[in-house]
Motif scaffolding. Structure first.
Motif, PDB file in Angstrom:
ATOM      1  N   ARG A 198     -10.409   5.039  12.363  1.00 37.81           N
ATOM      2  CA  ARG A 198      -9.300   4.221  12.881  1.00 37.81           C
ATOM      3  C   ARG A 198      -9.593   2.732  12.681  1.00 37.81           C
ATOM      4  NH1 ARG A 198      -9.324   6.253  17.440  1.00 37.81           N
ATOM      5  NH2 ARG A 198      -7.568   7.700  17.289  1.00 37.81           N
ATOM      6  N   ASP A 220      -7.418   0.188  10.352  1.00 33.15           N
ATOM      7  CA  ASP A 220      -6.810  -0.983  10.981  1.00 33.15           C
ATOM      8  C   ASP A 220      -7.342  -2.272  10.350  1.00 33.15           C
ATOM      9  OD1 ASP A 220      -5.395   0.694  12.632  1.00 33.15           O
ATOM     10  OD2 ASP A 220      -6.667   0.367  14.402  1.00 33.15           O
ATOM     11  N   GLY A 221      -8.646  -2.296  10.084  1.00 36.11           N
ATOM     12  CA  GLY A 221      -9.237  -3.486   9.482  1.00 36.11           C
ATOM     13  C   GLY A 221      -8.697  -3.759   8.093  1.00 36.11           C
ATOM     14  N   ALA A 222      -8.409  -2.693   7.345  1.00 33.03           N
ATOM     15  CA  ALA A 222      -7.850  -2.845   6.001  1.00 33.03           C
ATOM     16  C   ALA A 222      -6.331  -2.999   6.020  1.00 33.03           C
ATOM     17  CB  ALA A 222      -8.233  -1.645   5.136  1.00 33.03           C
ATOM     18  N   GLN A 223      -5.741  -2.932   7.207  1.00 29.76           N
ATOM     19  CA  GLN A 223      -4.284  -3.073   7.393  1.00 29.76           C
ATOM     20  C   GLN A 223      -3.510  -2.065   6.540  1.00 29.76           C
ATOM     21  OE1 GLN A 223      -3.702  -7.320   6.581  1.00 29.76           O
ATOM     22  NE2 GLN A 223      -3.928  -7.765   8.767  1.00 29.76           N
ATOM     23  N   ILE A 224      -3.962  -0.816   6.620  1.00 26.86           N
ATOM     24  CA  ILE A 224      -3.265   0.259   5.913  1.00 26.86           C
ATOM     25  C   ILE A 224      -2.043   0.657   6.744  1.00 26.86           C
ATOM     26  CG2 ILE A 224      -3.451   2.568   4.927  1.00 26.86           C
ATOM     27  CD1 ILE A 224      -5.286   0.494   3.623  1.00 26.86           C
ATOM     28  N   PRO A 225      -0.840   0.554   6.219  1.00 26.47           N
ATOM     29  CA  PRO A 225       0.369   0.858   7.013  1.00 26.47           C
ATOM     30  C   PRO A 225       0.398   2.320   7.449  1.00 26.47           C
ATOM     31  CG  PRO A 225       0.925  -0.329   4.991  1.00 26.47           C
ATOM     32  CD  PRO A 225      -0.508   0.086   4.860  1.00 26.47           C
ATOM     33  N   GLU A 226       0.849   2.556   8.661  1.00 21.48           N
ATOM     34  CA  GLU A 226       1.008   3.933   9.132  1.00 21.48           C
ATOM     35  C   GLU A 226       2.006   4.665   8.239  1.00 21.48           C
ATOM     36  OE1 GLU A 226       1.706   4.576  13.226  1.00 21.48           O
ATOM     37  OE2 GLU A 226       0.053   3.297  13.898  1.00 21.48           O
ATOM     38  N   SER A 246       1.130   5.909   5.408  1.00 16.13           N
ATOM     39  CA  SER A 246       0.594   5.867   4.048  1.00 16.13           C
ATOM     40  C   SER A 246      -0.219   7.117   3.747  1.00 16.13           C
ATOM     41  CB  SER A 246      -0.299   4.639   3.863  1.00 16.13           C
ATOM     42  OG  SER A 246       0.408   3.442   4.067  1.00 16.13           O
ATOM     43  N   TYR A 291      -0.923   9.194   9.618  1.00 19.23           N
ATOM     44  CA  TYR A 291      -1.036   9.036   8.169  1.00 19.23           C
ATOM     45  C   TYR A 291      -0.830  10.390   7.498  1.00 19.23           C
ATOM     46  CZ  TYR A 291      -3.220   4.517   9.132  1.00 19.23           C
ATOM     47  OH  TYR A 291      -3.473   3.243   9.574  1.00 19.23           O
ATOM     48  N   ARG A 294     -15.766  -1.995   2.647  1.00 19.28           N
ATOM     49  CA  ARG A 294     -14.463  -1.993   1.986  1.00 19.28           C
ATOM     50  C   ARG A 294     -14.580  -2.718   0.658  1.00 19.28           C
ATOM     51  NH1 ARG A 294      -9.203  -5.576   3.784  1.00 19.28           N
ATOM     52  NH2 ARG A 294      -7.818  -4.934   2.081  1.00 19.28           N
TER      53      ARG A 294
END
Length: 360
Positions: A26, A30-36, A38, A66, A170
């Motif tokens: 998680r 969140d740190g990579a700002q992956i949109p929910e 995806s 996701y 990352r």
């Protein structure tokens, strides 16, 4: 729910390690700002770490946050590799991952070592899968133990800060959420999830340097120096990663300030693809930044990261004592200083500059 015999049905208690693993994924997403919503792809070999990662990532599909799929890369390096890949595919499908993509790759047999060749082929396959399926990220199952091995290998090579910082958590669309987990913890996750594990025989192959570090060197250090060596190496990697990122940010700013494209064209007798760097500006920098600036110029010209010894040789040119060069750096890039009177007229802007150019 009560049963006729009075017994009470309870869901299995969640393993604390599974909870920790979910939190790590998680935090990485969140740190990579992956949109929910995806698509995430888990790179899976069928081994302990990657299956534990897949089982943990499946939770995020179950709760609808996701979509989660997987890519199994079959390197074809063992006689039963196709069967191993199929077994992994079946387990991933049983975890309700979708898509589950099995890709067979050809590993080059010349030009690089077997580990590097397999890694190159693997990432090529993962890149292709990510593009085909429109995935937002690929999750990799490297653990704290892998990171400790990486740092130790860097130490044996006499590497710099970036190399000793190990694998990044990352890099672009690739995420390594399990770098804080021990391999024993991924084994626990697999037992909790009742997964059928495959043990890669190359992990114990003494012909491979990383395998010797894993099976001989680190255990020896633990015996000789006491427990906690792997954790200490991991902690070192985190500290050095911060230092390296800061130094690279400063170096990029200095490079932008000092970099000047060489004027003129090849027809006018000048190398239009060369770069000029102010000697005075370079001399004013501390060595840690000066060497990084030189390396950035080499890479921009299509070369490769120069060795420490090559960078020191280039720095010697700035002392204006002895040879004016050229000094060969990495990937057919050379550096030399302009000398007035040797084809450089009075007032020429290249005088007082270090010139780097790609050798044809």
């Amino acid at each position: 729910m009560d049963h006729p015999d009075g017994a009470v049905s309870r869901r299995p208690r969640l393993s604390p390690t599974v909870g920790t693993a979910r939190n790590l994924i998680r935090a990485a997403l969140d740190g990579a700002q992956i949109p929910e919503g995806s698509l995430l792809l888990v790179a899976c070999s069928g081994g302990t770490d990657s299956l534990a990662l897949a089982a943990t990532a499946a939770y995020f599909a179950q709760i609808g946050r996701y979509r989660v799929g997987a890519v199994v890369v079959d390197h074809g390096l063992q006689p039963d590799s196709a069967a191993v890949a199929e077994n992994a595919r079946q387990q991933l499908a049983a975890l309700d991952l979708d898509p589950v993509d099995v890709r067979r790759v050809e590993v080059a047999t010349a030009g690089m070592g077997p580990e590097a060749a397999a890694r190159t082929a693997r990432y090529r396959a993962l890149d292709a899968a990510m593009e085909q399926h429109g995935a937002a990220a690929v999750l990799l199952g490297h653990t704290l133990d892998d990171q400790a091995e990486q740092v130790l290998l860097g130490l044996t090579r006499g590497s710099g800060t970036r190399s000793l910082s190990g694998m990044p958590a990352r890099r672009g669309a690739y995420l390594r959420p399990f770098l804080a987990l021990r391999r024993t913890e991924t084994e626990e996750i697999c037992r909790f999830s009742r997964l059928d594990l495959w043990h890669d025989p190359t992990n114990a192959d003494p012909a491979l340097t990383r395998s010797r570090v894993r099976t001989q060197v680190l255990p020896y250090l633990e015996d000789a120096l006491g427990p906690g060596i792997a954790e200490s190496l991991y902690r070192t990697s985190r500290i050095l990663a911060q230092d390296a990122a800061y130094l690279e940010e400063l170096a990029a700013a200095e490079y932008s300030r000092l970099r000047v494209p060489a004027p003129g064209t090849a027809e006018e007798g000048r190398d239009a693809g060369a770069l000029l760097l102010s000697e005075e500006g370079l001399r004013a920098l501390p060595p840690a930044l000066r060497q990084r600036v030189l390396a950035l110029a080499v890479v921009e010209l299509g070369g490769v990261q120069p060795s420490f010894e090559r960078l020191l040789a280039a720095e010697n040119l700035l002392r204006r004592a002895g040879s004016a060069g050229p000094v060969q750096l990495g990937g057919n890039v050379s550096a030399y200083r302009q000398v007035r009177g040797a084809g450089v007229p009075q007032g020429d802007p290249s005088y007082g500059s270090l010139v780097l150019r790609k050798n044809l």
